[in-house]
Design a protein around this motif. Sequence first.
Motif, PDB file in Angstrom:
ATOM      1  N   ASN A  99       0.784  -1.185  -0.070  1.00  0.00           N
ATOM      2  CA  ASN A  99      -0.015   0.224   0.023  1.00  0.00           C
ATOM      3  C   ASN A  99       0.752   1.362  -0.118  1.00  0.00           C
ATOM      4  O   ASN A  99       0.478   2.298  -0.740  1.00  0.00           O
ATOM      5  N   PHE A 100       1.882   1.313   0.872  1.00  0.00           N
ATOM      6  CA  PHE A 100       3.056   2.463   0.866  1.00  0.00           C
ATOM      7  C   PHE A 100       3.518   2.571  -0.607  1.00  0.00           C
ATOM      8  O   PHE A 100       3.549   3.526  -0.960  1.00  0.00           O
ATOM      9  N   TYR A 101       3.890   1.502  -1.070  1.00  0.00           N
ATOM     10  CA  TYR A 101       4.765   1.518  -2.168  1.00  0.00           C
ATOM     11  C   TYR A 101       3.666   1.788  -3.510  1.00  0.00           C
ATOM     12  O   TYR A 101       3.871   2.771  -4.447  1.00  0.00           O
ATOM     13  N   TRP A 102       2.322   1.349  -3.655  1.00  0.00           N
ATOM     14  CA  TRP A 102       1.621   1.976  -4.738  1.00  0.00           C
ATOM     15  C   TRP A 102       1.436   3.623  -4.344  1.00  0.00           C
ATOM     16  O   TRP A 102       1.403   4.222  -5.353  1.00  0.00           O
ATOM     17  N   PHE A 103       1.250   3.992  -3.322  1.00  0.00           N
ATOM     18  CA  PHE A 103       1.109   5.323  -3.125  1.00  0.00           C
ATOM     19  C   PHE A 103       2.287   6.349  -3.554  1.00  0.00           C
ATOM     20  O   PHE A 103       2.043   7.424  -4.238  1.00  0.00           O
ATOM     21  N   ALA A 104       3.367   5.834  -3.267  1.00  0.00           N
ATOM     22  CA  ALA A 104       4.579   6.502  -3.587  1.00  0.00           C
ATOM     23  C   ALA A 104       5.497   5.925  -4.784  1.00  0.00           C
ATOM     24  O   ALA A 104       6.788   6.331  -5.106  1.00  0.00           O
ATOM     25  N   MET A 105       4.745   5.187  -5.506  1.00  0.00           N
ATOM     26  CA  MET A 105       5.506   4.169  -6.500  1.00  0.00           C
ATOM     27  C   MET A 105       6.127   5.246  -7.505  1.00  0.00           C
ATOM     28  O   MET A 105       7.228   5.052  -8.014  1.00  0.00           O
ATOM     29  N   MET A 106       5.491   6.162  -8.023  1.00  0.00           N
ATOM     30  CA  MET A 106       6.194   6.986  -9.225  1.00  0.00           C
ATOM     31  C   MET A 106       7.424   7.714  -8.921  1.00  0.00           C
ATOM     32  O   MET A 106       8.520   7.560  -9.373  1.00  0.00           O
ATOM     33  N   GLN A 107       7.376   7.905  -7.712  1.00  0.00           N
ATOM     34  CA  GLN A 107       8.508   8.612  -6.950  1.00  0.00           C
ATOM     35  C   GLN A 107       9.668   7.681  -6.861  1.00  0.00           C
ATOM     36  O   GLN A 107      10.932   7.975  -6.969  1.00  0.00           O
ATOM     37  N   LYS A 108       9.398   6.520  -6.105  1.00  0.00           N
ATOM     38  CA  LYS A 108      10.392   5.298  -5.693  1.00  0.00           C
ATOM     39  C   LYS A 108      10.870   4.671  -6.950  1.00  0.00           C
ATOM     40  O   LYS A 108      11.802   3.976  -6.844  1.00  0.00           O
ATOM     41  N   LEU A 109      10.209   5.069  -8.103  1.00  0.00           N
ATOM     42  CA  LEU A 109      10.977   4.599  -9.362  1.00  0.00           C
ATOM     43  C   LEU A 109      12.245   5.024  -9.840  1.00  0.00           C
ATOM     44  O   LEU A 109      13.041   4.446 -10.386  1.00  0.00           O
ATOM     45  N   LEU A 110      12.513   5.928  -8.822  1.00  0.00           N
ATOM     46  CA  LEU A 110      14.017   6.684  -8.995  1.00  0.00           C
ATOM     47  C   LEU A 110      15.004   6.119  -7.778  1.00  0.00           C
ATOM     48  O   LEU A 110      16.116   6.548  -7.634  1.00  0.00           O
ATOM     49  N   ASP A 111      14.489   5.118  -7.228  1.00  0.00           N
ATOM     50  CA  ASP A 111      15.461   4.400  -5.862  1.00  0.00           C
ATOM     51  C   ASP A 111      16.570   3.837  -6.280  1.00  0.00           C
ATOM     52  O   ASP A 111      16.689   3.381  -7.623  1.00  0.00           O
ATOM     53  N   PRO A 112      17.561   3.736  -5.803  1.00  0.00           N
ATOM     54  CA  PRO A 112      18.622   2.750  -5.993  1.00  0.00           C
ATOM     55  C   PRO A 112      18.449   1.417  -6.238  1.00  0.00           C
ATOM     56  O   PRO A 112      17.319   0.987  -5.833  1.00  0.00           O
ATOM     57  N   GLY A 113      19.231   0.815  -7.139  1.00  0.00           N
ATOM     58  CA  GLY A 113      19.108  -0.638  -7.337  1.00  0.00           C
ATOM     59  C   GLY A 113      17.863  -1.053  -8.332  1.00  0.00           C
ATOM     60  O   GLY A 113      17.400  -2.178  -8.322  1.00  0.00           O
ATOM     61  N   ILE A 114      17.587  -0.154  -9.309  1.00  0.00           N
ATOM     62  CA  ILE A 114      16.539  -0.319 -10.232  1.00  0.00           C
ATOM     63  C   ILE A 114      17.474  -0.240 -11.402  1.00  0.00           C
ATOM     64  O   ILE A 114      18.021   0.428 -11.844  1.00  0.00           O
ATOM     65  N   LYS A 115      17.029  -1.299 -12.547  1.00  0.00           N
ATOM     66  CA  LYS A 115      17.473  -1.213 -13.894  1.00  0.00           C
ATOM     67  C   LYS A 115      16.220  -0.981 -14.619  1.00  0.00           C
ATOM     68  O   LYS A 115      15.323  -1.383 -14.577  1.00  0.00           O
ATOM     69  N   TYR A 116      16.698  -0.078 -15.772  1.00  0.00           N
ATOM     70  CA  TYR A 116      15.802   0.405 -16.430  1.00  0.00           C
ATOM     71  C   TYR A 116      16.180  -0.331 -18.158  1.00  0.00           C
ATOM     72  O   TYR A 116      17.319  -0.281 -18.340  1.00  0.00           O
ATOM     73  N   GLN A 117      14.989  -0.488 -18.872  1.00  0.00           N
ATOM     74  CA  GLN A 117      15.447  -1.016 -20.032  1.00  0.00           C
ATOM     75  C   GLN A 117      14.128  -0.338 -21.143  1.00  0.00           C
ATOM     76  O   GLN A 117      12.896  -0.294 -20.912  1.00  0.00           O
ATOM     77  N   TYR A 118      14.732   0.463 -21.942  1.00  0.00           N
ATOM     78  CA  TYR A 118      13.366   1.050 -23.073  1.00  0.00           C
ATOM     79  C   TYR A 118      13.284   0.187 -24.112  1.00  0.00           C
ATOM     80  O   TYR A 118      14.236  -0.629 -24.823  1.00  0.00           O
ATOM     81  N   VAL A 119      11.994  -0.322 -24.007  1.00  0.00           N
ATOM     82  CA  VAL A 119      11.437  -1.294 -24.844  1.00  0.00           C
ATOM     83  C   VAL A 119      10.883  -0.776 -26.242  1.00  0.00           C
ATOM     84  O   VAL A 119      11.480  -1.471 -27.286  1.00  0.00           O
ATOM     85  N   GLY A 120      10.463   0.496 -26.297  1.00  0.00           N
ATOM     86  CA  GLY A 120      10.320   1.031 -27.441  1.00  0.00           C
ATOM     87  C   GLY A 120       8.860   1.834 -27.487  1.00  0.00           C
ATOM     88  O   GLY A 120       8.442   2.020 -26.376  1.00  0.00           O
ATOM     89  N   GLU A 121       8.709   2.207 -28.736  1.00  0.00           N
ATOM     90  CA  GLU A 121       7.281   3.128 -28.976  1.00  0.00           C
ATOM     91  C   GLU A 121       5.992   1.963 -29.020  1.00  0.00           C
ATOM     92  O   GLU A 121       6.364   0.871 -29.704  1.00  0.00           O
ATOM     93  N   LYS A 122       5.028   2.371 -28.518  1.00  0.00           N
ATOM     94  CA  LYS A 122       3.969   1.561 -28.867  1.00  0.00           C
ATOM     95  C   LYS A 122       2.338   2.470 -29.055  1.00  0.00           C
ATOM     96  O   LYS A 122       2.482   3.376 -28.140  1.00  0.00           O
ATOM     97  N   ILE A 123       1.624   2.172 -29.848  1.00  0.00           N
ATOM     98  CA  ILE A 123       0.146   2.933 -29.917  1.00  0.00           C
ATOM     99  C   ILE A 123      -0.666   2.155 -29.416  1.00  0.00           C
ATOM    100  O   ILE A 123      -0.779   0.871 -29.454  1.00  0.00           O
ATOM    101  N   SER A 124      -1.544   2.700 -28.258  1.00  0.00           N
ATOM    102  CA  SER A 124      -2.823   2.186 -27.567  1.00  0.00           C
ATOM    103  C   SER A 124      -3.678   3.067 -27.622  1.00  0.00           C
ATOM    104  O   SER A 124      -3.572   4.103 -27.052  1.00  0.00           O
ATOM    105  N   ASN A 125      -4.998   2.871 -27.916  1.00  0.00           N
ATOM    106  CA  ASN A 125      -6.139   3.242 -28.327  1.00  0.00           C
ATOM    107  C   ASN A 125      -5.796   4.729 -28.528  1.00  0.00           C
ATOM    108  O   ASN A 125      -6.372   5.891 -28.491  1.00  0.00           O
ATOM    109  N   GLY A 126      -4.882   4.926 -29.815  1.00  0.00           N
ATOM    110  CA  GLY A 126      -4.669   6.015 -30.654  1.00  0.00           C
ATOM    111  C   GLY A 126      -3.720   7.080 -29.615  1.00  0.00           C
ATOM    112  O   GLY A 126      -3.314   8.212 -30.307  1.00  0.00           O
TER     113      GLY A 126
END
Length: 276
Positions: free
Chosen positions: A146-173
Amino acid sequence: MKSTLCLGLVCLVALSGCRNAQKEASKEKEDVTAVVAPNFQNKGHELVYKMVQKVGDYNKLLQKQDVVYTYTYQTPDGKTDFSTEKYLFDGELSYGLLKQHERTLPELDGTIEQGYDGAEYWIKHNGAELQDPAIVKRAVFSRATNFYWFAMMQKLLDPGIKYQYVGEKISNGIGYDVVKIDFESNDNKPKDTYQLYINQQTNLVDQFLFTVVDFGKIDPMLMKLEYENVEGILIPTKRKYKASNWDALETKDPWILVNWTNIKFNNQLTRAEFKK
């Protein structure tokens, strides 16, 4: 006498000007510090960073000190949980008071309290502490999640995270940049995987895929979000999710609904309030 008075005024004006210059220099220094970006791992990391600046980073949550809000969770069969949630952002302390829990431990009549005080997770039923390991595990999951969901966007910059750019996608225009998120494991246990759909026009995460490895759910769920501006922070207060696949297939299955209402920051909560 006049000369002395004039000299005093000149010194006063000069001193005032010096102080103003120092304040401006300090402000400029703070502004420069605020916009310094990290060294990005890749494009995916940069996109997540820009998204977090849009919604408000974790420092903004820390400035709010704490939050109290009403958490409503409803499954497709109509079973509903109502919880009063309290979080202290410094230390990620968490407390939940469930007066209705048709989904969470429905076999227990009466009030359930769950808490994390920074060192220990606990759960009480009608004021009495429960120590059954399976029940405590549910409390650990709920408090952390519950705490993580509330602060998820902010915590996506926490240490120990790996990021991978998958690409572009069109969804519902709508055009999206898709970014995969993996979390480093210090105990060799598998961790959840997230896949963010970042709106190319708004820089917001409109939807994301996620797993729940702790409960054996390795096939992804699709979460869709609607935001609300609460005191300058964009919070995804309306959420719905259901089973999907890694192509974000939206089936005809009914949604699980989650809403956050009555959000209030700066409630002067103390650490003692999170103790069992």
